[in-house]
Design an enzyme around this catalytic site. Structure first.
Site, PDB file in Angstrom:
ATOM      1  N   ASP A 149       0.555  -1.100  -0.186  1.00 48.00           N
ATOM      2  CA  ASP A 149       0.047   0.052   0.107  1.00 48.00           C
ATOM      3  C   ASP A 149       0.919   1.277  -0.067  1.00 48.00           C
ATOM      4  O   ASP A 149       2.089   1.314  -0.290  1.00 48.00           O
ATOM      5  CB  ASP A 149      -0.931  -0.001   1.207  1.00 48.00           C
ATOM      6  CG  ASP A 149      -2.217   0.480   0.926  1.00 48.00           C
ATOM      7  OD1 ASP A 149      -2.233   1.840   0.853  1.00 48.00           O
ATOM      8  OD2 ASP A 149      -3.374   0.107   1.137  1.00 48.00           O
ATOM      9  N   HIS A 217      -3.862   6.030   3.434  1.00 51.11           N
ATOM     10  CA  HIS A 217      -4.597   4.799   2.915  1.00 51.11           C
ATOM     11  C   HIS A 217      -4.025   3.534   3.626  1.00 51.11           C
ATOM     12  O   HIS A 217      -4.670   2.880   4.060  1.00 51.11           O
ATOM     13  CB  HIS A 217      -4.401   4.700   1.560  1.00 51.11           C
ATOM     14  CG  HIS A 217      -5.303   3.843   0.766  1.00 51.11           C
ATOM     15  ND1 HIS A 217      -4.961   2.510   0.655  1.00 51.11           N
ATOM     16  CD2 HIS A 217      -6.564   3.867   0.328  1.00 51.11           C
ATOM     17  CE1 HIS A 217      -5.803   2.044   0.006  1.00 51.11           C
ATOM     18  NE2 HIS A 217      -6.858   2.652  -0.240  1.00 51.11           N
ATOM     19  N   SER A 535     -11.375  -0.835  -0.776  1.00 53.76           N
ATOM     20  CA  SER A 535      -9.980  -0.724   0.078  1.00 53.76           C
ATOM     21  C   SER A 535     -10.147  -0.834   1.356  1.00 53.76           C
ATOM     22  O   SER A 535      -9.187  -1.261   2.014  1.00 53.76           O
ATOM     23  CB  SER A 535      -9.102   0.514  -0.299  1.00 53.76           C
ATOM     24  OG  SER A 535      -8.653   0.780  -1.453  1.00 53.76           O
TER      25      SER A 535
END
Length: 757
Positions: A149, A217, A535
């Site tokens: 990620d 994220h 996600s």
């Protein structure tokens, strides 16, 4: 030949990189031709027994001979060994054409950029109940989850190692962070986006290269997977509670393959997967991907995950956020767990009350204390006059007129006191808890239309916004998130995708620290944030995989995948079929096998396991060439060497068949094999929920088991009815094996496609 691969390859490449000119700036053009990053696949079957160092030299030998050693090193982006045989390098089309003539070259394709696709969800998923046992005490103990990620914020409290054991002896990874930042929770950290950014920058641009998460994220997904317990986690005082990952006892290995400015290059993703395999992770979690229909040999995640599963590593990926349209699902390879997104029963509510007495419930994160809930204020529409919005509530439009953050900030600057926002029509009855800078309420599209009608019906429209804060037990829950990508799979309609759905809407988890000076933020934990997307659902499943893996260390990735799929819920908390965004029953192209039931997945009773070579036969049935097969598998194999297995007969925990709509007396048979994973004697009886248009016969109709590991096969025969009873191209049903004594249901979806040809 067999090429040995270990850290010597990495050391060779590091040596080459650091002997290059540190001030190098990629010219972008060579002899009038554009340089691009290409991923190059090489033949794994060379007859020379290369040593590790020679493997790196072998890869370098494919670069243009006109380059000196420094220039060649500068062109090389990554050298791979475990995930593929090959490398990524900056090349021109002409140089690729010359490379094709060299012995050992298989294929090359341009690098591409892939896109990035909790205080309550453990409880919502049944992992915090009194009878859940020790799942959430040390759940995932001894399991290593590799997260590919944007990196993480390593000093976040979610990554505390209090009470953690040392990583297992199988861990062979390393930490690129400053001393002391890795620990027993965050055991590894590698940065694979840095090389990409530095080699692509020009001039004085520093590439915005950071070692830490620059998006939030990756911090969010890693915390969702295995975050340690953090008390008083909230945002603006809402969604308050103890934040904890799905598998708080698991270890995290972080592979930074994405960044804010450069996205997620395939070359970096392959480098991260290569390292994760070498390092000894048990699970890979990738909340990113490309679009639907990607051919497997051109899909870095499909290729890398095939190699990973061959080594016993489970790969969990997000399904994408291109819903609610069909044929939008990403990460379609059958050896991947493809995860769609659903809602939970938590809402952060606000209510709009109009001057005519109508009331509409919406959501918002920002619920200010100094906003008088009793005062009606003037209401203006989306075609407002900027000089006429002071101390007024603005309806900010819906559909294509939806206000973005910049416009809402513009309203603040010009004196608006509140905002009401409609949604996209595609959202149906779903809203999100957004963090607007004004007191607000986000409403559904249809409620937004009623706001417009009211504004147009009176000369003096008024409204007020009432804040109801965080509520639980909202209904329906779970339901499909409107944005979650749907099947059928474009790459291969014979395999149902997505596989499963899990929480992905308004998920509170670890994030980058941020500054918020609003009074409501005084009690806020500024290192947590709410995000939505597949996600967010993918790491929920990655954590649940870690829970299962810690309990069943000998299960293959495909057995674990089966356990998750066959125990999934197809009913919501009210006992009704799970619905989509329009609150009508969702089909299997939306929910896959259903909504994950973590506790049931620990004891599935039976599993549909898959032999690795069966997926090679599967690939061959899709008409891939032997060269493409070599790229995907990393093995010197040919389709002629494997028995032919029809796609429909791959032992997948779902069944998809095609039947010609106009054929007479048409029948098709499918074979499946289940493996008993429950001790003692057990008997499973058959239950069918039939798809429309067919009759279904299953032989045998009883399965008897006497020991763990025992296998039983059965055949499912579909016979087309004279009158289908449906005009749809697809019909859906379920096949279940039920062991009443064990209170176990092993359910798989059945999908029938009626082909008009």
């Amino acid at each position: 030949m067999e090429i040995k691969q270990n850290t010597s390859i990495v050391l060779f490449f590091i040596f080459c990189v650091f002997t290059s000119q540190l001030s190098y700036s990629d010219p972008g053009v060579v002899n009038g031709s554009q340089l691009r990053t290409y991923i190059v696949h090489l033949d794994p079957s060379t007859n020379i027994d290369y040593s590790d160092l020679e493997y790196g030299r072998w890869c370098m030998s494919f670069l243009p001979t006109t380059l000196d050693s420094t220039a060649a090193t500068e062109r090389m982006v990554h050298i791979y060994g475990d995930v593929i045989h090959g490398f990524a390098a900056r090349l021109t089309e002409e140089e690729i054409a010359d490379m094709e003539k060299k012995e050992g070259f298989i294929s090359a394709y341009p690098d591409k950029t892939l896109q990035l696709h909790t205080t309550h969800t453990p409880k919502f998923l049944g992992l915090m109940n009194a009878d859940a046992g020790p799942l959430m005490v040390d759940g995932g103990k001894g399991v290593i989850v590799g997260v590919l990620d944007t990196g993480v914020t390593p000093d976040h409290p979610s990554f505390s190692d209090d009470g953690m054991d040392s990583p297992p002896i199988t861990w062979k990874g390393s930490c690129d962070l400053p001393n002391g930042m890795c620990n027993k929770k965050l055991i590894g950290y590698r940065n694979f986006i840095e090389r990409y950014t530095k080699i692509h920058v020009t001039g004085d641009d520093d590439g915005n290269v950071t070692i830490f998460d620059d998006v939030g994220h990756g911090t969010h997904t890693a915390g969702t997977i295995a975050g340690a317990a953090v008390h008083n986690a909230n945002i603006l005082g809402e969604a308050n509670g103890t934040a904890m990952g799905m598998a708080p006892g698991a270890h995290l290995a972080i592979y930074r393959v994405c960044s804010q400015y450069y996205g997620c290059p395939s070359s970096s993703i392959l480098a991260g997967m290569n390292a994760a395999i070498k390092d000894g992770v048990d699970v890979m979690s990738l909340s990113l991907g490309s679009g639907p229909g990607e051919k497997y040999d051109m899909d870095s995640i499909a290729v890398g995950s095939f190699r990973a599963t061959q080594k016993g590593i489970f790969v969990s990926c997000s399904a994408g956020n291109e819903g609610p349209g069909y044929k939008t699902v990403a990460n379609e390879a059958p050896w991947i767990l493809t995860v769609g997104a659903s809602t939970t029963d938590r809402r952060i509510t606000s209510v709009v009350k109009l001057g005519n007495g109508q009331q509409f419930e919406g959501q918002t994160l920002y619920q200010p204390k100094n906003f008088d809930p009793e005062q009606m204020r003037p209401l203006v529409g989306s075609n407002y006059d900027v000089d006429d919005i002071v101390n007024k509530i603005v309806y900010c439009g819906s559909g294509i007129a939806l206000c973005q953050r910049e416009e809402i900030n513009y309203l603040v600057t010009n004196g608006a006191i509140g905002v009401i926002q409609g949604s996209y029509r595609e959202q149906g009855y779903q809203t999100f808890a957004r963090n607007h800078s004004l007191p607000s309420s986000d409403l559904t599209f249809n409620k937004g239309e009623e706001i417009i009608n009211y504004i147009n019906s009176t000369d003096n429209p008024t409204a007020k916004i009432l804040f109801k804060h965080t509520i639980f037990n909202a209904s329906p829950s779970p339901s499909m998130a409107f944005f979650s990508s749907r099947g059928p799979s474009v790459a291969n309609p014979g395999i149902m995708k997505p596989d499963i759905i899990g929480p992905g809407v308004d998920i509170l988890a670890s994030y980058l620290p941020f500054i918020d000076r609003r009074p409501e933020a005084e009690s806020s934990n500024h290192s947590f944030y709410i995000m939505s997307g597949t996600s967010m659902s993918c790491p929920h499943l990655s954590g649940i995989v870690a829970l299962i893996k810690s309990r069943h260390k000998d299960w293959s990735p495909f057995a674990i995948k089966s356990a998750i799929m066959t125990t999934a819920d197809i009913l919501d908390r009210d006992g009704k079929p799970i619905t989509n965004e329009m609150y009508v029953p969702a089909n299997q192209f939306a929910i896959g096998s259903g909504h994950v039931n973590a506790r049931k997945a620990m004891k599935p009773g039976l599993v549909y396991d898959v032999a690795s070579d069966d997926y090679i036969s599967f690939i061959c049935q899709m008409n891939y060439t032997d060269k493409q097969l070599m790229v995907i598998t990393g093995r010197n194999v040919k389709c002629s060497e494997f028995k032919k297995i029809s796609i429909k007969d791959v032992n997948y925990p779902s069944i998809s068949v095609e039947i010609p709509r106009n054929a007479h007396d048409y029948k098709v048979a499918v074979k499946r094999t289940v493996t008993n994973v429950n001790p003692g004697n057990s008997t499973y009886s058959l239950k069918l929920n039939l798809p429309k248009g067919v009759s279904v016969t299953v032989k045998p109709q009883l399965l008897n088991f006497s020991k763990i590991g025992q296998k039983k096969s059965f055949t499912v025969t579909f016979v087309k009815k004279k009158h289908l009873g449906t005009n749809s191209h697809y019909s859906h049903g379920y096949l279940s094996w039920i062991a009443n004594k064990l209170d176990t249901v092993v359910r798989i979806p059945m999908i029938v496609k009626y082909n008009d040809q």
